[in-house]
Design a protein around this motif. Structure first.
Motif, PDB file in Angstrom:
ATOM      1  N   GLU A 102       0.789  -1.132  -0.019  1.00 37.03           N
ATOM      2  CA  GLU A 102       0.039  -0.019   0.021  1.00 37.03           C
ATOM      3  C   GLU A 102       0.898   1.149   0.232  1.00 37.03           C
ATOM      4  O   GLU A 102       0.619   2.175  -0.649  1.00 37.03           O
ATOM      5  N   ASP A 103       1.959   1.111   0.768  1.00 38.34           N
ATOM      6  CA  ASP A 103       2.736   2.307   0.725  1.00 38.34           C
ATOM      7  C   ASP A 103       3.449   2.576  -0.696  1.00 38.34           C
ATOM      8  O   ASP A 103       3.596   3.861  -0.998  1.00 38.34           O
ATOM      9  N   GLU A 104       3.680   1.663  -1.489  1.00 42.42           N
ATOM     10  CA  GLU A 104       4.253   2.092  -2.879  1.00 42.42           C
ATOM     11  C   GLU A 104       3.201   2.475  -3.837  1.00 42.42           C
ATOM     12  O   GLU A 104       3.392   3.350  -4.546  1.00 42.42           O
ATOM     13  N   LYS A 105       1.875   1.862  -3.479  1.00 40.72           N
ATOM     14  CA  LYS A 105       0.900   2.491  -4.315  1.00 40.72           C
ATOM     15  C   LYS A 105       0.766   3.808  -4.090  1.00 40.72           C
ATOM     16  O   LYS A 105       0.413   4.784  -4.753  1.00 40.72           O
ATOM     17  N   THR A 106       0.741   4.413  -2.559  1.00 39.08           N
ATOM     18  CA  THR A 106       0.642   5.642  -2.402  1.00 39.08           C
ATOM     19  C   THR A 106       1.453   6.566  -2.953  1.00 39.08           C
ATOM     20  O   THR A 106       1.528   7.747  -3.528  1.00 39.08           O
ATOM     21  N   ASP A 107       3.088   6.160  -2.868  1.00 41.10           N
ATOM     22  CA  ASP A 107       3.804   6.818  -3.371  1.00 41.10           C
ATOM     23  C   ASP A 107       3.868   7.065  -4.913  1.00 41.10           C
ATOM     24  O   ASP A 107       4.113   8.081  -5.466  1.00 41.10           O
ATOM     25  N   LEU A 108       3.192   6.002  -5.727  1.00 43.09           N
ATOM     26  CA  LEU A 108       3.203   6.129  -6.856  1.00 43.09           C
ATOM     27  C   LEU A 108       2.177   6.938  -7.386  1.00 43.09           C
ATOM     28  O   LEU A 108       2.119   8.066  -8.353  1.00 43.09           O
ATOM     29  N   ARG A 109       1.028   6.968  -6.447  1.00 43.52           N
ATOM     30  CA  ARG A 109      -0.304   8.122  -6.944  1.00 43.52           C
ATOM     31  C   ARG A 109       0.274   9.525  -6.481  1.00 43.52           C
ATOM     32  O   ARG A 109      -0.110  10.516  -7.502  1.00 43.52           O
ATOM     33  N   GLU A 110       1.341   9.377  -5.920  1.00 49.46           N
ATOM     34  CA  GLU A 110       1.791  10.872  -5.191  1.00 49.46           C
ATOM     35  C   GLU A 110       2.568  11.352  -6.471  1.00 49.46           C
ATOM     36  O   GLU A 110       2.531  12.619  -6.824  1.00 49.46           O
ATOM     37  N   ARG A 111       3.560  10.507  -6.956  1.00 49.65           N
ATOM     38  CA  ARG A 111       4.215  10.981  -8.046  1.00 49.65           C
ATOM     39  C   ARG A 111       3.342  11.339  -9.356  1.00 49.65           C
ATOM     40  O   ARG A 111       3.672  12.057  -9.961  1.00 49.65           O
ATOM     41  N   VAL A 112       2.334  10.598  -9.624  1.00 49.48           N
ATOM     42  CA  VAL A 112       1.323  10.869 -10.642  1.00 49.48           C
ATOM     43  C   VAL A 112       0.830  12.181 -10.489  1.00 49.48           C
ATOM     44  O   VAL A 112       0.797  12.950 -11.415  1.00 49.48           O
ATOM     45  N   THR A 113       0.263  12.494  -9.366  1.00 50.93           N
ATOM     46  CA  THR A 113      -0.408  13.739  -8.969  1.00 50.93           C
ATOM     47  C   THR A 113       0.631  15.038  -9.227  1.00 50.93           C
ATOM     48  O   THR A 113       0.272  15.792  -9.590  1.00 50.93           O
TER      49      THR A 113
END
Length: 655
Positions: free
Chosen positions: A441-452
């Protein structure tokens, strides 16, 4: 099952034929030992020319077997010998291999310094080949930094200097390869294919079908470039034919460098064909043939991993590439790029100065003759007037050229800045949108933050380009909004970045009968309460004054002044205050930042002007703010009486 068996056989074949680094290294060491024997024999015979040929052959062998570190160490030894024996062609060619090795090892600063020294040395000796080698290396460095246009321009300079060298087909062929690589970076596949057509004609005219290793290497490079163009144009059958031809030549030459490039293109071809497992195997072969870092093959590997469902490993590669690409335009890289631009223009500037000097002498002579003639008809006064007009035209022409150059740089930087976040958003989105994704989940959150984060970067860049287009308009802005100063100030603070960089002073005031500072403070962005900032933001003397204006544009102009103050104020304070009369309202934004020299008072309002070349931004903010103010009947100027930093005054009409 049949498909898995095919992939397994391919892997075994690759490992058996080419993946034995010990065998390849032994062949290289044997070749180098034979060359050392030749050098020793020619020393005993006193044959300087043949000894020079053998020494140059040793440098080429180190390059072909990708012994980059040994190539760098050997270059100084051979350069000293070539210089002492006046073999200047080999001297400068070896120097270029040295700078190229530094660049391949990631030592960009040292590579730039060596290129500068080589160019200066060649100019002092008036050596055409030395200058050509310097231009060649400049093109290589630009390619490594993904700067396509200047790379092609530098390589064209090299080709122009070397066009009369009939025997140097290998170097000229290498220039075709570099330019094709530049077009490939830029995804200009039609132009890349046209270039390879000219390249094939050049090879047929120069060398025909001579069965020599160096000729086969040239044909190998050409057909690899054609393969890349066909893949980009989605003509996979043509790509397969070109790739097979390239592989045929590479297997006959069988150097580490030629096999390395073939494996890269095979990985790219099979990825385009949708055979991700085969593409992944060829990326492994690339790693076995050379230890040099290659971001492009890493991108191919990441895409293949995504297709194979290995999302975690693909995400790791994309994350590393993101950090590396994002740092390309950091401060250090910008310093390197500025130094490279200076190096590239240095030789041209000298030529331009000589041409200008000649034209100046010619112009002066003509002016003397013209003055004598004018003395008979109009006298000295008319001659002086004519000279003044000519000078004004020259200055206007220089300003036009400077403006065109700045716009070109702006467009180039914007294009690159948009492309970088787009690549990242695309890569991370592919991973996040896969239905069977299995990431922590922490990697998913990091990826979403990078996209945003990267989406916001793209949006900001587009907004700046739209604002620039609007700033060049001379149309008046309609003032149909009845509003008050407090609303304009509050929303300008909300829309600016000052909240992210400053903290408010609690005793600052908004003088108005309805709302007080606490009311305004509650409406400010939360980031304005940053207690770690060394900059204090104050709002003083703002009262509930009504005016008729265009509210959106007024907020935009004032927010730009606040952004500008926050950008250049590292410590101290920023103060927003207001004065008014019956006919107008003046907003004053003063800071304790770096200040502006008196001779730049008007220059800073021109498009793309940045007094600090390392500061963020595009150099159009003040241009936009003044354009808005003037098109609403007001004005914007710099108060030169303020000495503690900068003070800008925005004047708006009340009625």
């Amino acid at each position: 099952m049949k498909r898995l068996l095919s992939i397994f056989c391919l892997l075994i074949g690759c490992l058996m034929l080419y993946a034995d680094p010990k065998e390849s290294e032994d062949a290289a060491m044997a070749a180098l030992a034979r060359i050392d024997v030749q050098i020793a024999q020619q020393q005993l015979r006193g044959d300087v020319e043949r000894e020079g040929n053998a020494r140059w052959q040793k440098m080429q062998t180190l390059k072909n077997y990708a012994f980059t570190q040994q190539q760098l160490e050997e270059a100084d030894i051979q350069m000293e010998w070539f210089q002492s024996n006046n073999q200047w062609d080999y001297y400068y060619r070896t120097w270029q291999l040295k700078t190229n090795a530094l660049s391949a090892l990631g030592k960009l600063q040292l590579s730039l310094q060596e290129t500068q020294r080589m160019l200066d040395d060649a100019k002092n000796r008036n050596n055409k080949l030395g200058r050509a080698m310097a231009y060649k290396q400049i093109g290589v460095i630009y390619l490594n930094m993904k700067q396509t246009e200047p790379a092609v321009e530098a390589l064209q300079h090299y080709a122009e200097l070397m066009k009369d060298e009939e025997d140097d087909f290998s170097s000229l062929s290498n220039i075709y390869y570099r330019m094709a690589k530049a077009y490939d970076y830029d995804k200009a596949y039609d132009r890349e294919l046209q270039l390879t057509n000219k390249w094939l004609e050049f090879l047929h005219d120069k060398v025909g079908k001579v069965e020599k290793a160096e000729v086969r290497e040239c044909y190998n490079s050409c057909y690899l470039a054609r393969t890349a163009a066909f893949i980009g144009l989605e003509k996979l059958e043509d790509a397969k034919h070109a790739l097979d031809t390239a592989v045929h030549h590479a297997h006959l030459v069988k150097t580490a460098l030629s096999l390395h490039h073939c494996y890269k293109m095979q990985a790219r071809y099979y990825l385009a064909k949708g055979e991700a497992a085969t593409a992944l195997l060829y990326t492994d072969s690339v790693r076995l043939t050379t230890k040099e870092k290659d971001d492009h093959i890493e991108e191919v590997r990441a895409q293949a991993l995504v297709l194979l469902g290995q999302d975690a490993e693909a995400a790791q590669i994309y994350r590393r590439l993101y950090h590396e690409k994002d740092s390309v335009f950091g401060r250090d890289a910008r310093l390197h790029l500025d130094e490279l631009n200076t190096l590239f223009q240095l030789d041209e500037l000298k030529t331009e100065q000589q041409r200008t000097k000649f034209l100046y002498i010619l112009f002066t002579a003509l002016l003397i003759v013209l003055t004598l003639l004018l003395l008979l008809f109009y006298g000295w006064r008319s001659a002086i007037r004519q000279k003044k007009v000519n000078e004004e035209l020259r200055i206007a022409n220089e300003r036009a050229k400077a403006s065109s150059k700045m716009k070109s740089e702006f467009i180039r930087n914007i294009s690159h800045e948009i492309r970088t976040p787009l690549n990242i958003v695309s890569g991370f989105t592919q991973i996040l949108t896969k239905p069977d994704i299995d990431l922590p989940e922490d990697e998913k959150t990091d990826l979403r933050e990078r996209v945003t984060e990267n989406t916001d970067r793209i949006t900001g860049l587009v907004d700046r380009m739209l604002e620039l287009s609007d700033a060049s308009s001379e149309a008046l802005i309609e003032r149909n909004d009845q509003t008050n100063v407090v609303d304009i100030v509050s929303q300008a603070i909300d829309h600016s970045k000052i909240a992210l960089l400053t903290r408010p002073r609690r005793n600052s005031e908004l003088r108005q009968p309805v709302r007080d500072l606490s009311t305004l403070d509650n409406e400010l962005p939360q980031g304005i309460k940053n207690a770690d900032s060394t900059v204090v933001f104050e709002v003083n003397q703002v009262q509930m004054i009504h005016l008729r204006t265009n509210k959106i544009y007024a907020i935009r102009a004032l927010a730009q002044l606040l952004d500008n103050a926050a950008k250049f104020t590292k410590e101290g304070s920023i103060t927003l205050s207001m004065t008014y009369t019956d006919s107008k309202v003046c907003f004053s934004v003063e800071d304790t930042g770096i200040g502006i020299p008196a001779d730049q008072t008007e220059h800073i309002f021109e498009e793309f002007v940045q007094l600090d070349s390392f500061a963020d931004g595009t150099g159009i903010g003040l241009t936009i703010a003044r354009s808005i103010a003037q098109r609403m009947g007001g004005n914007l100027w710099l108060d030169t009486s303020y000495k503690q930093g900068s003070r800008f005054v925005l004047e708006l009409l009340r009625n």
